[in-house]
Enzyme design. Structure first.
Site, PDB file in Angstrom:
ATOM      1  N   LYS A   1      25.567 -23.759 -12.554  1.00 27.70           N
ATOM      2  CA  LYS A   1      26.324 -22.527 -12.292  1.00 27.70           C
ATOM      3  C   LYS A   1      27.044 -22.594 -10.958  1.00 27.70           C
ATOM      4  O   LYS A   1      26.752 -23.419 -10.084  1.00 27.70           O
ATOM      5  CB  LYS A   1      25.393 -21.314 -12.316  1.00 27.70           C
ATOM      6  CG  LYS A   1      24.251 -21.338 -11.295  1.00 27.70           C
ATOM      7  CD  LYS A   1      24.632 -20.897  -9.888  1.00 27.70           C
ATOM      8  CE  LYS A   1      23.487 -20.977  -8.907  1.00 27.70           C
ATOM      9  NZ  LYS A   1      23.909 -20.714  -7.504  1.00 27.70           N
TER      10      LYS A   1
ATOM     11  N   GLY B   1      22.316 -28.831  -4.510  1.00 25.94           N
ATOM     12  CA  GLY B   1      23.707 -28.489  -4.217  1.00 25.94           C
ATOM     13  C   GLY B   1      24.037 -27.032  -4.426  1.00 25.94           C
ATOM     14  O   GLY B   1      25.202 -26.647  -4.411  1.00 25.94           O
TER      15      GLY B   1
ATOM     16  N   SER C   1      16.850 -25.108 -12.133  1.00 22.98           N
ATOM     17  CA  SER C   1      16.707 -23.928 -12.989  1.00 22.98           C
ATOM     18  C   SER C   1      17.220 -24.202 -14.388  1.00 22.98           C
ATOM     19  O   SER C   1      16.665 -23.711 -15.378  1.00 22.98           O
ATOM     20  CB  SER C   1      17.459 -22.744 -12.373  1.00 22.98           C
ATOM     21  OG  SER C   1      16.878 -22.365 -11.140  1.00 22.98           O
TER      22      SER C   1
ATOM     23  N   ASP D   1      17.221 -18.235 -10.584  1.00 24.89           N
ATOM     24  CA  ASP D   1      18.423 -18.671 -11.303  1.00 24.89           C
ATOM     25  C   ASP D   1      18.158 -19.033 -12.764  1.00 24.89           C
ATOM     26  O   ASP D   1      19.096 -19.249 -13.521  1.00 24.89           O
ATOM     27  CB  ASP D   1      19.046 -19.888 -10.608  1.00 24.89           C
ATOM     28  CG  ASP D   1      19.735 -19.533  -9.307  1.00 24.89           C
ATOM     29  OD1 ASP D   1      20.075 -18.350  -9.117  1.00 24.89           O
ATOM     30  OD2 ASP D   1      19.928 -20.440  -8.472  1.00 24.89           O
TER      31      ASP D   1
END
Length: 321
Positions: free
Chosen positions: A11, A118, A124, A157
């Protein structure tokens, strides 16, 4: 033995507004996630040997094996691996059901394509894909809401990776409300830094520099409409309250943001807690042009291109042997 393969997206946060920590130490968030077509793939297989094993294979764009990331993941204790934690949560449910006889042993393979450390929710996504795969493997029949509740216990997340698309996250960022985004296609250039950045360190720096911040307000309807529409020449307004904290710890990220804009990006943002920078392009060709220029930036280790919004966690394949 039975085997199920599932995938889940990484994401980028189009909006990340952060409040001051509450008494339990967590920060209230108002965030808009966009799932990207960078997918983690998880294969789960029942075994006759008790216990859970995990193998991680990291892939570079184009299909080459990322041996450095693979070595890094092998150093992670299995009990700390989010895929293993997700599998054990589902295993406890399966032990009382029709798959009790096979739930004791599980082999997990993670094919990793989301950059590590990152700010793009790769771990997740591993957890989300594992939840979906185990739900299918053991015929648990859990619905999206039930999987989301389990996901919240694993990481803030995880629900976003389960939901996919573009979604508003509130609470700790883990209470998901999918947003309608017909016709939305965002092309992204992902600029990876030479080193990862600890999420805990970024939040600690945020708390040190910004004390007493009120609970963040959710984006307005007008802002949401701006974010869920097709990219325009000006690009949508991207917001990340953690940017200053990330830049304080890694000043060179400011150069990457500037280089993204100089390369013609419609907008650029630090992804989550960083250190990855996401630059928005108007088309796939435009993304390739930006990527070529960004690859020469001093603080950029490598670049990749992707697009969103992408579907959430889903089963890809299953087999019974």
């Amino acid at each position: 033995m039975r085997e199920v393969t599932a995938s889940a997206p990484g994401k980028v946060n189009l909006v990340l507004r952060v409040g001051a920590p509450t008494a339990d130490g967590y920060h209230p968030l108002a965030t808009v996630f966009e799932a990207l077509d960078l997918r983690e793939t998880v294969t789960v297989r029942t075994t006759r040997t008790p216990g859970t094993t995990v193998e991680t294979v990291a892939h570079l764009p184009g299909g080459d094996i990322d041996r450095a990331t693979g070595e890094l993941m092998r150093a992670v204790p299995p009990r700390s691996h989010l895929a293993v934690r997700a599998a054990r949560a589902m295993q406890r449910l399966a032990a009382a059901g029709p798959w009790a006889s096979t739930a004791a042993g599980l082999a997990i393979r993670v094919d990793k394509r989301v950059p590590v450390a990152g700010g793009m929710a790769g771990g997740s996504a591993d957890a989300a894909a594992t939840l979906v795969a185990c739900n299918e493997l053991w015929g648990l029949g859990l619905g999206p809401g039930q999987l989301e509740r389990i996901g919240r216990t694993l990481g803030a997340d995880v629900p976003a990776c389960l939901t996919g698309g573009i979604a508003l996250g509130t609470g700790r960022g883990d209470r998901m409300a999918p947003l309608e985004c017909p016709g939305t296609h965002h092309h992204w250039v992902i600029a990876l830094a030479h080193e990862g950045l600890s999420t805990a360190d970024v939040f600690a720096e945020f708390d040190r520099a910004v004390q007493g911040t009120a609970v963040p307000a959710a984006p307005t309807d007008e802002e949401l409409a701006d974010l869920t529409g097709p990219a325009r020449l000006a690009g949508p307004r991207l917001v990340n309250d953690l940017t200053a904290a990330a830049l304080s710890l890694r000043p060179e990220l400011g150069g990457t943001l500037s280089a993204s804009r100089a390369a013609g990006a419609l907008a650029a943002i630090v992804s989550g807690s960083g250190p990855t920078v996401a630059a928005l392009a108007s088309s796939a060709d435009h993304a390739d042009e930006i990527a070529e220029r960004l690859a020469a930036a001093p603080a950029v280790a490598r670049v990749l291109t992707t697009m969103g919004p992408a579907p959430g966690a889903r089963v890809e394949h299953q087999d019974e042997r």
